[in-house]
Design an enzyme around this catalytic site. Structure first.
Site, PDB file in Angstrom:
ATOM      1  N   SER A  68      41.304  37.717  96.957  1.00 24.99           N
ATOM      2  CA  SER A  68      41.676  37.865  95.541  1.00 24.99           C
ATOM      3  C   SER A  68      40.738  37.040  94.677  1.00 24.99           C
ATOM      4  CB  SER A  68      43.106  37.364  95.359  1.00 24.99           C
ATOM      5  OG  SER A  68      43.395  37.220  93.992  1.00 24.99           O
TER       6      SER A  68
ATOM      7  N   TYR B 140      49.643  30.444  96.569  1.00 21.77           N
ATOM      8  CA  TYR B 140      49.221  31.805  96.931  1.00 21.77           C
ATOM      9  C   TYR B 140      47.689  31.882  97.001  1.00 21.77           C
ATOM     10  CZ  TYR B 140      47.573  36.496  95.860  1.00 21.77           C
ATOM     11  OH  TYR B 140      46.845  37.656  95.840  1.00 21.77           O
TER      12      TYR B 140
ATOM     13  N   LYS C  20      44.782  32.427 100.256  1.00 23.41           N
ATOM     14  CA  LYS C  20      43.656  33.379 100.315  1.00 23.41           C
ATOM     15  C   LYS C  20      42.361  32.615 100.618  1.00 23.41           C
ATOM     16  CE  LYS C  20      45.817  37.212  99.461  1.00 23.41           C
ATOM     17  NZ  LYS C  20      45.949  38.239 100.513  1.00 23.41           N
TER      18      LYS C  20
HETATM   19  C1  UD1 Z   1      48.372  37.706  88.731  1.00 20.51           C
HETATM   20  C2  UD1 Z   1      48.289  36.428  89.490  1.00 20.51           C
HETATM   21  C3  UD1 Z   1      47.111  36.492  90.426  1.00 20.51           C
HETATM   22  C4  UD1 Z   1      47.259  37.667  91.371  1.00 20.51           C
HETATM   23  C5  UD1 Z   1      47.411  38.939  90.560  1.00 20.51           C
HETATM   24  C6  UD1 Z   1      47.753  40.089  91.473  1.00 20.51           C
HETATM   25  C7  UD1 Z   1      49.338  34.776  88.013  1.00 20.51           C
HETATM   26  C8  UD1 Z   1      49.119  33.571  87.182  1.00 20.51           C
HETATM   27  N1  UD1 Z   1      48.236  35.308  88.566  1.00 20.51           N
HETATM   28  O1  UD1 Z   1      47.160  37.836  87.989  1.00 20.51           O
HETATM   29  O2  UD1 Z   1      46.999  35.297  91.155  1.00 20.51           O
HETATM   30  O3  UD1 Z   1      46.143  37.766  92.215  1.00 20.51           O
HETATM   31  O4  UD1 Z   1      48.477  38.794  89.629  1.00 20.51           O
HETATM   32  O5  UD1 Z   1      47.595  41.293  90.797  1.00 20.51           O
HETATM   33  O6  UD1 Z   1      50.452  35.230  88.203  1.00 20.51           O
HETATM   34  N2  UD1 Z   1      51.193  39.639  80.977  1.00 20.51           N
HETATM   35  C9  UD1 Z   1      52.047  39.729  79.881  1.00 20.51           C
HETATM   36  N3  UD1 Z   1      53.358  40.088  80.113  1.00 20.51           N
HETATM   37  C10 UD1 Z   1      53.850  40.364  81.362  1.00 20.51           C
HETATM   38  C11 UD1 Z   1      52.969  40.270  82.468  1.00 20.51           C
HETATM   39  C12 UD1 Z   1      51.641  39.900  82.248  1.00 20.51           C
HETATM   40  O7  UD1 Z   1      51.648  39.492  78.742  1.00 20.51           O
HETATM   41  O8  UD1 Z   1      55.053  40.670  81.502  1.00 20.51           O
HETATM   42  C13 UD1 Z   1      49.768  39.297  80.750  1.00 20.51           C
HETATM   43  C14 UD1 Z   1      49.311  38.027  81.444  1.00 20.51           C
HETATM   44  O9  UD1 Z   1      49.520  36.895  80.640  1.00 20.51           O
HETATM   45  C15 UD1 Z   1      47.819  38.340  81.669  1.00 20.51           C
HETATM   46  C16 UD1 Z   1      47.792  39.862  81.866  1.00 20.51           C
HETATM   47  O10 UD1 Z   1      48.998  40.341  81.282  1.00 20.51           O
HETATM   48  O11 UD1 Z   1      47.073  38.035  80.524  1.00 20.51           O
HETATM   49  C17 UD1 Z   1      47.741  40.278  83.325  1.00 20.51           C
HETATM   50  O12 UD1 Z   1      48.798  39.627  84.027  1.00 20.51           O
HETATM   51  P1  UD1 Z   1      49.158  39.993  85.541  1.00 20.51           P
HETATM   52  O13 UD1 Z   1      49.254  41.469  85.703  1.00 20.51           O
HETATM   53  O14 UD1 Z   1      50.347  39.177  85.953  1.00 20.51           O
HETATM   54  O15 UD1 Z   1      47.865  39.568  86.363  1.00 20.51           O
HETATM   55  P2  UD1 Z   1      47.141  38.132  86.473  1.00 20.51           P
HETATM   56  O16 UD1 Z   1      47.870  37.079  85.750  1.00 20.51           O
HETATM   57  O17 UD1 Z   1      45.714  38.335  86.109  1.00 20.51           O
END
Ligand code: UD1
Length: 337
Positions: free
Chosen positions: A124, A148, A152
């Site tokens: 990842s 997590y 990895k």
């Molecule tokens: C997350 C994990 C990462 C993992 C990946 C798997 C965290 C901090 N990181 O990445 O380690 O490898 O998932 O796919 O959890 N967001 C919202 N509202 C939501 C959900 C997300 O605003 O309900 C935003 C987040 O702040 C971020 C973006 O959407 O800016 C993507 O979030 P997400 O899909 O959870 O991925 P990552 O945080 O990049």
């Protein structure tokens, strides 16, 4: 070739299974169905009109995995099985180290016993941690910020040593960015058991009416619209990257880490708008506080994947949203529906 997929019934595993079967490989899936459904395997079999072996088992069962490997005698193992929720890993770190690290040790011991010397590993981009520069290339320092991500990183180190110990061994470490979307058929897709942690499954559940609104975690980041920016990659492109990595593993030795991303980012609000356009449904949202541990923006330098694997992404954000919506609409309750 004979390909052994741990976690082959999961989200990325099932899309890779479908891709690998279309390349005429013989396949064995090893999965405990702890975060996946046997129904996904039935659907892949139906879509491809192909059969494959399935062994229900846990990667922590050292004898079970060894026996499955000795029986199947794979040429290449693709290792997806593992736990993947960041928040849960902070609450239950030992469970994460046990499953992801110890599980990989059992797998490698089993591979040694079965004479299998090639592995493609689901790593990842989370191994990089806070960006020192962007885009991340594979030489960017590794500094994971949660258990997590540490698992990895630790598995990457183990695979590196496993390759150093035997010149015949090969490990391809695929560092995924943010996989989203679904197969065009809408028959397989991401099916989170609980409230989704990740953006795209949450957005799709809002669009289909399963949840009231999205919470946008912060709009005061140093990005164009203030919301977080990520490198989203269509899961079908990701599955094709695995097929390319299997081909690479067949003809190379040693350990290679390779970014699997598009090389460009989209913000949370861009994803929301693209999803509304693809689905024709409103996606109501409210802006709330930042999620702890989140990074403002990150995306891949995907040049190495192109050079070594001859692979690059082909599908953009509109296609990711369209396919995610098609899956969600056809399966509002996932595989249970
Ligand atoms: C997350 C994990 C990462 C993992 C990946 C798997 C965290 C901090 N990181 O990445 O380690 O490898 O998932 O796919 O959890 N967001 C919202 N509202 C939501 C959900 C997300 O605003 O309900 C935003 C987040 O702040 C971020 C973006 O959407 O800016 C993507 O979030 P997400 O899909 O959870 O991925 P990552 O945080 O990049």
């Amino acid at each position: 070739m004979r390909i052994f997929l741990t976690g082959g019934a999961g989200y990325i595993g099932s899309h890779t299974l479908l891709e690998v079967l279309s390349h005429d490989h013989e396949v064995c899936v090893y999965d405990d169905f702890s975060n996946s459904a046997p129904e996904a395997l039935a659907r892949v079999s139906h879509l491809t009109n192909r059969s494959f072996d399935t062994v229900e088992g846990d990667i922590l069962d050292r004898n079970g995995i060894k026996q499955a490997l000795v029986d199947f005698r794979p040429d290449v193992v693709v290792h997806f099985a593992g736990k993947k929720a960041v928040g849960e890993s902070m609450a239950e770190p030992l469970m994460y180290y046990r499953n992801n690290v110890d599980g990989t040790l059992s797998l490698l011991e089993g591979m040694n016993a079965a004479g299998c010397s090639r592995i493609v590993f689901s790593s990842s981009a989370t191994v990089y941690g806070e960006p020192e520069y962007l885009p991340y290339d594979e030489a960017h320092p590794r500094a994971p910020t949660n258990p997590y991500g540490m698992t990895k990183y630790m598995v990457e180190l183990i695979l590196n040593d496993w390759c150093s110990a035997n010149a015949q061994n090969t490990a391809v470490l695929l560092r995924y960015f943010n996989p989203v979307g679904a197969h065009d058929s809408g028959e397989i897709g991401e099916d989170p058991d609980d409230i989704p942690n990740n953006l795209m499954p949450f957005v799709s559940q809002v669009a289909v009416g399963r949840r009231e609104k999205l919470q946008v975690f912060g709009d005061d980041y140093d990005t164009a619209d203030g919301t977080g920016v990520r490198d989203y990659i269509h899961v079908v492109d990701l599955a094709k990257a695995h097929a390319a990595a299997i081909g690479y593993a067949e003809t190379h030795y040693g350990c290679e880490a390779i970014n699997v991303g598009a090389g460009q980012g989209s913000s949370v609000l861009e994803v929301v708008r693209a999803f509304e356009a693809a689905s024709g449904q409103p996606v109501p949202y409210e802006v709330v506080a930042r999620r702890s541990g989140d990074i403002a923006a990150f995306y891949a330098d995907p040049a190495k994947a192109k050079n070594l694997l001859g692979w690059q992404t082909e599908r953009g954000l509109a296609d990711m949203c369209k396919s995610a919506w098609n899956w969600q609409r056809k399966n509002p309750q996932g595989y249970k529906g």
